[in-house]
Structure formats: structure tokens, C-alpha cells
Design an enzyme around this catalytic site. Structure first.
Site, PDB file in Angstrom:
ATOM      1  N   LYS A  48      40.820  41.404  48.628  1.00 50.77           N
ATOM      2  CA  LYS A  48      39.750  40.786  47.835  1.00 50.77           C
ATOM      3  C   LYS A  48      40.194  39.553  47.046  1.00 50.77           C
ATOM      4  O   LYS A  48      39.605  39.213  46.014  1.00 50.77           O
ATOM      5  CB  LYS A  48      39.093  41.805  46.880  1.00 50.77           C
ATOM      6  CG  LYS A  48      38.697  43.122  47.524  1.00 50.77           C
ATOM      7  CD  LYS A  48      38.156  43.019  48.930  1.00 50.77           C
ATOM      8  CE  LYS A  48      36.791  42.411  49.057  1.00 50.77           C
ATOM      9  NZ  LYS A  48      36.451  42.224  50.519  1.00 50.77           N
ATOM     10  N   HIS A 114      47.949  42.405  54.269  1.00 50.23           N
ATOM     11  CA  HIS A 114      47.852  42.739  52.841  1.00 50.23           C
ATOM     12  C   HIS A 114      49.110  43.484  52.392  1.00 50.23           C
ATOM     13  O   HIS A 114      49.146  44.029  51.287  1.00 50.23           O
ATOM     14  CB  HIS A 114      46.648  43.644  52.581  1.00 50.23           C
ATOM     15  CG  HIS A 114      45.307  43.008  52.758  1.00 50.23           C
ATOM     16  ND1 HIS A 114      44.985  41.763  52.263  1.00 50.23           N
ATOM     17  CD2 HIS A 114      44.176  43.456  53.354  1.00 50.23           C
ATOM     18  CE1 HIS A 114      43.720  41.487  52.559  1.00 50.23           C
ATOM     19  NE2 HIS A 114      43.213  42.500  53.223  1.00 50.23           N
ATOM     20  N   SER A 144      35.455  42.940  42.809  1.00 48.36           N
ATOM     21  CA  SER A 144      35.217  42.702  44.229  1.00 48.36           C
ATOM     22  C   SER A 144      35.616  43.933  45.055  1.00 48.36           C
ATOM     23  O   SER A 144      34.916  44.333  45.994  1.00 48.36           O
ATOM     24  CB  SER A 144      36.018  41.470  44.675  1.00 48.36           C
ATOM     25  OG  SER A 144      35.762  41.161  46.021  1.00 48.36           O
TER      26      SER A 144
END
Ligand code: A3P
Length: 301
Positions: A48, A114, A144
């Protein structure tokens, strides 16, 4: 229970102490053994933090600002997600694993991850691959992420925001502690060919940030192309672009009616969600966990 567990919420597992989706953990041996190529460019982020935005910018740069070429496929196929692994039955429209998709992708490849820096497969360093890391302030990230947990069904139920805030602060969300993630990558920036960017800078002056990226890549692009890249990668354009907005994902995996993937695209939305008490508590926790670091975040722009 049906035969397909696709789209059913499930608790996270743990990969070397990092909370992660169980299917990704099952696929980990292939990820750990991943063979990078010297001209791979790695896009690394905590979830995010503007991953999709940065990915679209890079695909545009790689295609010299050709909008049509950047519509050739969905962003999650143009920029494969390294550690992604589907579970159970796989809908035809989505690939089963990032590693498999990457093996089929011609060079030069853009690779999304990530992973926290300590879990990055060794091959990226061995091959001397360039990395662009993008960080975003944690207050906007947690909001988010909260909406993303609701719409993306691979996550456990996030509960109420108050509960999710605690989980986030304690690193008990997918990919673990935001603090360790941003600090870990920040500390490695001298060792690697790493460009460390901020979502807030990109919001404030996207032209300057795109110029930084071009310089880092050693690419020269005419002004008209830069303008086209900036227009095509604006939030409004990406929100309506089916190749960028994740709407082609099966709705069993992402339900945009709960919250669109392209949600707000601003800095400072946390102010619409945090109570004064939550903000004070978050600030204290932030000070403690960022102490001793020269890494600074802008909480709004
Ligand atoms: P919000 O939920 O705050 O709107 P990621 O791609 O890493 O999952 O990050 C998603 C976040 O980036 C979402 O934030 C999304 O709206 C925002 N985003 C995506 N494209 C963007 C763009 N072109 N400009 C600004 N923000 C963008």
C-alpha cells in the site's frame, strides 16, 4: 465447504517470523532459489505504498511512453509479483505463481516484491540488480491497508479500525512491521544499487521524481514523453485504466464494491479516520520505533 477455497479468508502463516499468506509460504522454496538476471529491475515496497503507481511509471519508461503497449496486459502480469503463489484451483485469468510468470517474461524484466530486505533472494544482490524502493508514511499506509484487507479476500477479517491499528503497530499484518521494513531497506541503500523514493514526494512533484528514476536508470527521454508518462500515471487515469486498476482480478479475490483498489490516491487521508487519541498513541509509538534513524516521513503534503 466448497471444493474451491479460492477467496475464503484465512489466517496468516509465518515466514521466518514475518506474517504472510500461507500459499506464499508454500511457494517459498521456489522464491528463495529464484534466479535473477543482471538487467532485472526490482520494485520493492511495503504493501500500500504506491507499488502499482511506481510499476506503471516504470513500464511506461520501459516502453518509451507508449500508452498502447502499456495496455497489453494487466499490471500484475506486466510486472510479476515475485513471491505470489495462488492456492488451490486457479482461475484462468490469473497466473499461479510469480516465479513461473517471471521465467516466461522476456528481459529486461520488472519485478515486484513486498519482501523485507533480509528475505530478498540472494540472486538479486549476486547479479547486481538495481532496486527502486518506495516508502509511504505509516498513517496513510495503515488506512490504505485497512481498506485493502476488506476488499482483498486473501486477508483475515481486519475487524474494526482500532483493532487493525494495534495489529499494524505490532507488526501483526501481512509482511510484518512497517517500521522494520522501511528501516531495513533504508539501511541497505549504500550497499545496493538502490533508489529510495517516497510516495509523498511523488505526489508533490512527480516530474522531479520521474527525472530521478530516469537518471538512476541511465535513460534519456524527451520532454514530450515525460509529459505523457506523467499524464498516463496520474491517479485519475490509472483509476479508469483496466490494465492498471486491478478490476480484471476475479471478484472472488478482490471485491471492488467493498473498496476500489484505486481508492483515494492522496496523502493525509488518515486525518479522516484517526481519532485524536489514536493519533497521539500512534505518534508515540512511531517516535519509539523510528528512534535513532535519519529516515523521515511527511504525514501529509
Ligand atoms: P489509497 O488506498 O490511499 O488510495 P499499492 O499499489 O502499493 O497497493 O498501493 C495502493 C495505494 O496507492 C492506494 O492508496 C492507491 O489508491 C494508491 N495509488 C495507486 N495509483 C496511484 C496514483 N497514480 N497516484 C496516487 N496514488 C495511487
Amino acid at each position: 465447504p466448497g471444493l474451491l477455497n479460492e477467496g475464503c479468508r484465512e489466517e496468516l502463516g509465518s515466514l521466518h517470523g514475518i506474517p504472510l499468506y500461507k500459499s506464499f509460504i508454500e511457494g517459498w522454496p521456489q522464491v528463495e532459489a529464484f534466479q535473477a538476471r543482471h538487467d532485472d529491475l526490482l520494485i520493492a515496497t511495503y504493501p500500500k505504498s504506491g507499488t502499482t503507481w511506481l510499476s506503471e511509471i516504470l513500464d511506461m519508461i520501459y516502453h518509451d511512453g507508449d500508452v498502447e503497449k502499456c495496455r497489453r496486459d494487466a499490471i500484475f502480469n506486466r510486472v510479476p509479483f515475485l513471491e505470489m503463489k495462488s492456492r488451490g484451483h486457479i482461475p484462468l485469468s490469473s497466473p499461479s505463481a510469480g516465479v513461473e510468470l517471471l521465467e516466461k517474461t522476456p528481459s529486461p524484466r520488472l519485478v515486484k516484491t513486498h519482501l523485507p530486505v533480509q528475505l530478498l533472494p540472494a540472486s538479486f544482490q549476486e547479479k547486481g540488480c538495481k532496486v527502486i524502493y518506495m516508502a509511504r508514511n505509516p498513517k496513510d499506509v495503515v488506512i490504505s491497508y485497512y481498506y485493502f484487507y476488506q476488499m482483498a479476500k486473501m486477508h483475515p477479517d481486519p475487524g474494526m479500525l482500532a483493532e487493525f491499528l494495534e495489529a499494524f503497530m505490532n507488526g501483526k499484518v501481512a509482511y510484518g512491521s512497517w517500521y522494520e521494513h522501511v528501516r531495513g531497506w533504508w539501511e541497505k541503500r549504500q550497499e545496493k544499487q538502490l533508489l529510495y523514493l517516497f510516495y509523498e514526494d511523488m505526489k508533490k512533484d512527480p516530474r522531479r521524481e520521474v527525472q530521478k528514476i530516469l537518471q538512476f536508470l541511465g535513460k534519456e527521454v524527451v520532454e514530450e514523453t515525460v509529459a505523457r508518462i506523467l499524464h498516463h500515471t496520474s491517479f485519475q487515469e490509472m483509476k479508469k485504466n483496466p490494465a492498471a486498476n486491478y478490476e480484471t482480478m476475479p471478484s472472488s479475490l478482490m471485491d471492488h464494491s467493498l473498496s476500489p483498489f484505486m481508492r483515494k490516491g492522496i496523502s493525509g487521508d488518515w486525518k479522516n479516520h484517526f481519532t485524536v487519541a489514536q493519533n497521539e498513541r500512534f505518534d508515540r509509538h512511531y517516535q519509539q520505533h523510528m528512534a535513532g534513524s535519519d529516515l523521515c516521513f511527511q504525514m501529509e503534503v
